[in-house]
Motif scaffolding. Structure first.
Motif, short mmCIF file in Angstrom:
data_model
loop_
_atom_site.label_atom_id
_atom_site.label_comp_id
_atom_site.label_asym_id
_atom_site.label_seq_id
_atom_site.Cartn_x
_atom_site.Cartn_y
_atom_site.Cartn_z
N LEU A 573 31.74 40.25 26.43
CA LEU A 573 31.72 40.09 27.88
C LEU A 573 31.99 38.65 28.29
CD1 LEU A 573 28.70 42.44 28.61
CD2 LEU A 573 31.08 42.81 29.31
N ILE A 574 31.55 37.70 27.48
CA ILE A 574 31.88 36.29 27.75
C ILE A 574 33.38 36.09 27.62
CG2 ILE A 574 31.66 33.93 26.87
CD1 ILE A 574 28.73 34.74 26.10
N LEU A 726 32.96 27.84 30.67
CA LEU A 726 32.18 29.02 30.99
C LEU A 726 32.19 29.25 32.50
CD1 LEU A 726 29.10 28.47 28.65
CD2 LEU A 726 30.93 30.13 28.35
N PRO A 727 32.37 30.48 32.96
CA PRO A 727 32.44 30.73 34.40
C PRO A 727 31.14 30.45 35.15
CG PRO A 727 33.40 32.54 33.15
CD PRO A 727 32.67 31.67 32.17
N GLY A 728 30.05 30.35 34.44
CA GLY A 728 28.77 30.10 35.10
C GLY A 728 27.75 29.61 34.10
N GLU A 729 26.48 29.60 34.52
CA GLU A 729 25.39 29.18 33.65
C GLU A 729 24.57 30.39 33.23
OE1 GLU A 729 23.18 26.37 35.91
OE2 GLU A 729 24.64 24.75 35.64
N PHE A 730 23.87 30.20 32.12
CA PHE A 730 22.98 31.26 31.64
C PHE A 730 21.57 31.14 32.22
CE2 PHE A 730 25.76 31.27 27.66
CZ PHE A 730 26.50 32.35 28.10
N MET A 731 21.23 29.96 32.70
CA MET A 731 19.86 29.74 33.14
C MET A 731 19.43 30.69 34.26
SD MET A 731 17.34 28.01 32.09
CE MET A 731 18.15 26.73 31.14
N PRO A 732 20.28 31.03 35.21
CA PRO A 732 19.84 32.00 36.22
C PRO A 732 19.39 33.32 35.61
CG PRO A 732 21.82 30.89 36.96
CD PRO A 732 21.61 30.47 35.54
N GLY A 733 20.07 33.76 34.56
CA GLY A 733 19.64 34.99 33.91
C GLY A 733 18.26 34.86 33.32
N LEU A 734 17.95 33.70 32.73
CA LEU A 734 16.64 33.47 32.17
C LEU A 734 15.57 33.44 33.27
CD1 LEU A 734 15.31 32.95 29.40
CD2 LEU A 734 15.54 30.50 29.84
N GLU A 735 15.91 32.87 34.39
CA GLU A 735 14.97 32.83 35.52
C GLU A 735 14.66 34.23 36.03
OE1 GLU A 735 16.57 28.46 37.08
OE2 GLU A 735 17.06 30.31 38.18
N ILE A 736 15.70 35.07 36.17
CA ILE A 736 15.48 36.44 36.62
C ILE A 736 14.63 37.20 35.62
CG2 ILE A 736 16.61 38.63 37.17
CD1 ILE A 736 16.98 36.47 39.27
#
Length: 822
Positions: A573-574, A726-736
């Motif tokens: 997916l990445i 990378l199109p974005g960051e992974f940290m938002p996923g960790l926060e959710i």
């Protein structure tokens, strides 16, 4: 001893085995597993050419496993190709064995054999001079054998790779002179070499299934020149003329039975030399015949043996005190009292080949055809003939050599179905050629397949995924497919319990390891399909493991395969998320990219994420880990790595949530995602649950993943002439993820005051707890401020939803943690 037992826990990339007769079904069903477990992708088996022809005429060479999972190469010498040697080659170690056992069912299971193994590790000095000398000499023997007697280019290529892989052996020097060692007769007769090593011989003890004629035995006597000879006879299994033996050795010869208390028949052969200097035992493939002991491969048999030297010792030769060879000389007996065997030696027969086909190989694959090279020096240019296969395919051709061909061969086009076929040439009025297989050249991918086979498709898979999706290694998808195919076959074979009575299986036609994959090539599998094959295998192993009671070992394997499954889908997916950055790249600039169907890759990975949740892997695997951890907490904690557990239960789920935002697509409905995740993890034992408490460690692990991906994107961008990011960051996923877990968890009545307990701060670092709390609070803020997470606000009666509406809000607990950690 035998090859399977000797392998043990060995690791190797290449294997070369020599044998006189050979049983393909036995090798495919029993020996190949041990070789693949060792990490060997494509073993090479060298066998006698007359025995090869016999197998061909008996239709025993029709399995696609031959040529696909191993090479079977006929070797022609003046008389018989007879050595029994194994050479396992790796960068870390080299393993060799020399024995009397051929690779057949009967000789591995019902015969008593003599042999020895030796191992030399590249990074260890813990090796005897004898072990080093034997290993080096066996390597040289295999090298010389391949260059002088192996006519097939493809198996010879694989053997030479084995030789090159062990070049480090050339740098090792024995610490002292070795009395015994490894002997062959490529250049000098074996008995002549051995006799030159020894002093005066007082007694020579001879034993073997076959003894030569009076003339031969007289020549052996003249070479050894012993004062006394003893002949050991295995009743019913020794071919010997006692009168001729007495005439050859004189009245000083005595006969003794070779007594043993096993049900096995004696196939071992050897000579024990005794003198004032000590004792030396020669054992291996040579029988007591002139073809074996008095000639070279150019004039007789080709043989190989070991000489074990012992200094003077009144206790007698060590051979008769070996627990692995429970045989000893009995009391002297009159030769008339023995039951000697009468072996009928059959000739080659009327169907013997009259033309030599020295090589048959695939040069190139084009769509549904193969370009094949046939090499037969004796066939005249312009001859009309036919190429025939054992499966009754036939193609009429005209032998037309290429003008610049130095091999006296031709190239022709054949349907792809001819790949791996066993073929011969039929020339009118001149007869037919020997049989040979149309082989496919081994590629660098075979070693990668070996890596996968060695670790059972666990650790090595992820590098293949990166090579497929980011690093542009064209061979990688085919390697993935080939490796998981072999692993799947192996597990299916074990699950179906096909290893029943061996005699029953010998009657069946050989079909083991038939996958339909002819070779590992850069065009044999599309990249997205290679990734799919890997996902299918990981999922299959997960389901299989979950069906059985847990053990410490099975839990470790389960986590490895779950880790791989996550790796496939998130990396895929990445990779598909980069599509918009690559839209303007010309195909000419990225030739390897044209084989990657990004749309199909995305669809396969997105559906697999959904299946992970439909299959409830979080909950099922958590239960599995809980069960074994409650029984063996210390052992389980030792084998399960913190980083891998963090990846499987925190990092990949967080990355998945981030990827749904990147793609603006819900692979799994977000509310269902966090609900099921909380259900699975809230009653996890501390081995898993604590992963969601130590927030700083999780953040560090997530950054490590990002850093690795950035390096891969940089390498991909260099090949494409673009800067990729990378199109974005992974940290938002960790926060959710942390919000979805902790806001639900702390809303439970039993946990509302969880962090008011001061003992929490004695067990966990305040900074770690504060990092966890910040992630959860940031997740709440993100949901409240972004319409992208509206789905998280629609679940009626759910505590997460109620929290966003201001009920039982645990934010003060989290804020307390943040304050304490500052």
């Amino acid at each position: 001893m035998n090859l399977i037992d000797a392998l043990g826990e060995s690791e190797a990339e290449y294997a070369v085995c020599t044998t006189y007769p050979f049983e393909p079904l036995f090798f495919s069903n029993y020996a190949i597993d041990s070789l693949q477990d060792a990490g060997v992708a494509t073993p090479v088996v060298l066998m006698d050419d007359h025995q090869y022809e016999k197998l061909a005429r008996q239709q025993q060479l029709t399995s696609r496993a031959i040529g696909q999972h191993y090479y079977l190469e006929p070797v022609a010498v003046e008389d018989t190709f007879h050595p029994k040697v194994t050479f396992l080659a790796g960068e870390a170690a080299c393993h060799v064995s020399v024995t009397s056992a051929n690779i057949t069912l009967g000789e591995y299971t019902t015969a008593a054999q003599l042999g020895q193994t030796a191992t030399v590790a590249a990074d260890s000095e813990q090796v005897t001079p004898e072990q080093l000398a034997v290993t080096q000499d066996v390597r040289s023997f295999i090298d010389q054998l391949s260059q002088e007697y192996v006519s097939g280019r493809d198996p010879r290529t694989e053997i030479q790779r084995a030789i090159q892989t062990t070049e480090w052996l050339e740098e090792r020097t024995p610490s002292r002179t070795v009395q015994g060692g490894f002997f062959h007769n490529l250049e000098t007769p074996i008995l002549e070499q051995v006799r030159d090593r020894l002093g005066d011989v007082t007694t020579a003890t001879l034993f073997a299934p076959f003894f030569g004629s009076k003339t031969t035995l007289s020549e052996i006597d003249a070479t050894i020149d012993a004062d006394h000879y003893e002949i050991l006879v295995s009743d019913g299994n020794t071919h010997l003329d006692p009168d001729a033996t007495v005439d050859a050795f004189g009245d000083s010869v005595t006969f003794r039975p070779l007594d043993h208390d096993t049900a096995r028949w004696i196939h071992a052969k050897g000579i024990v030399f005794e003198g004032p200097w000590g004792t030396a035992t020669l054992y291996g493939s040579p029988n007591i015949t002139g073809q074996a002991l008095l000639k070279t491969g150019a004039t007789g048999n080709l043989e190989a043996a070991l000489l074990h030297y012992e200094e003077t010792d009144s206790s007698g030769p060590e051979l008769w005190s070996q627990s692995s060879f429970p045989a000893v000389p009995g009391a002297e007996r009159d030769p008339d009292k023995f039951d000697f065997a009468d072996y009928a030696i059959s000739g080659p027969g009327d169907s013997s080949p009259t033309i030599s086909l020295v090589d048959a190989r695939v040069e190139q694959v084009e769509d549904d055809e193969i370009i094949v090279r046939l090499v037969a020096p004796a066939v005249d240019d312009g001859t009309e003939l036919a190429i025939e296969s054992l499966s009754e395919k036939r193609s009429d051709i005209v032998w037309t050599r290429d003008a610049d061909d130095k091999e006296d061969g031709i190239t022709l086009r054949l349907p792809e179905s001819w790949a791996q076929a066993i073929v011969c040439l039929d020339v009118p009025d001149e007869g037919r050629s020997n049989y040979r297989q149309i082989t496919t050249e081994p590629t660098k991918g075979t070693r990668k397949v070996g890596d996968v086979l060695r670790d059972g498709g666990r650790e090595s898979m992820q590098s293949l995924v990166d090579e497929t999706l980011f690093l542009g290694v064209g061979i990688a998808p085919g390697v993935l497919t080939e490796a998981v195919s072999r692993l799947s076959e192996k597990h299916e074979q074990q699950t179906d319990e096909v290893k029943q009575e061996q005699q029953t299986e010998i009657k069946d036609s050989e079909s083991a390891f038939s996958t339909g994959i002819t070779s590992v090539t850069s065009t044999s599998r599309k990249p997205h399909l290679g990734v799919k094959d890997g996902m299918d295998y990981a999922e299959k192993r997960i389901e299989s493991i979950l069906e059985n009671p847990p053990t410490v070992v099975s839990v470790e394997e389960l986590i490895d395969h779950f880790d791989n499954l996550w790796y496939y889908v998130t990396r895929g997916l990445i990779r598909s998320s980069l599509a918009t950055q690559l839209d303007q790249v010309e195909d000419d600039d990225i030739t390897f990219e044209t084989n990657l169907n990004v749309g199909r890759l995305h669809s396969l990975c997105a559906k697999r994420i959904s299946k992970i949740f439909r299959s409830r892997y979080f909950r099922r695997i958590r239960i599995y880990v809980n069960q074994i951890h409650s029984l063996h907490p210390e052992s389980t904690a030792e084998v399960l790595e913190d980083d891998k557990l963090s990846d499987v239960f925190v990092i990949y789920p967080a990355v998945t949530l981030a990827l749904m935002e990147w793609h603006n697509e819900s692979f799994v409905e977000r509310f269902e995602f966090v609900r099921q995740y909380h259900e699975a993890m809230t009653i996890a034992n501390p081995l898993l649950g604590e992963l969601l408490i130590e927030g700083e460690q999780v953040k560090t692990r997530l950054r490590e993943h990002e850093s690795t991906l950035e390096d891969q994107l940089s390498a991909l961008g260099d090949r494409m002439g673009r800067e990729l990011a990378l199109p974005g960051e992974f940290m938002p996923g960790l926060e959710i993820l942390f919000y979805g877990f902790w806001y639900r968890e702390l809303a439970r009545i039993s946990d509302q005051g969880l962090f008011d307990n001061e003992e929490i701060f004695e067990r966990y670092e305040p900074a770690e707890l504060a990092a966890m709390a910040r992630l959860a609070v940031a997740g709440k803020d993100r949901i409240q401020s972004s319409s992208s997470y509206g789905a998280l606000k629609k679940g009626r009666f759910d505590s997460v939803v109620r929290l966003t509406q201001g009920r039982s809000d645990p934010t003060p607990q989290l804020q307390t943690l943040i304050d304490k950690g500052q």
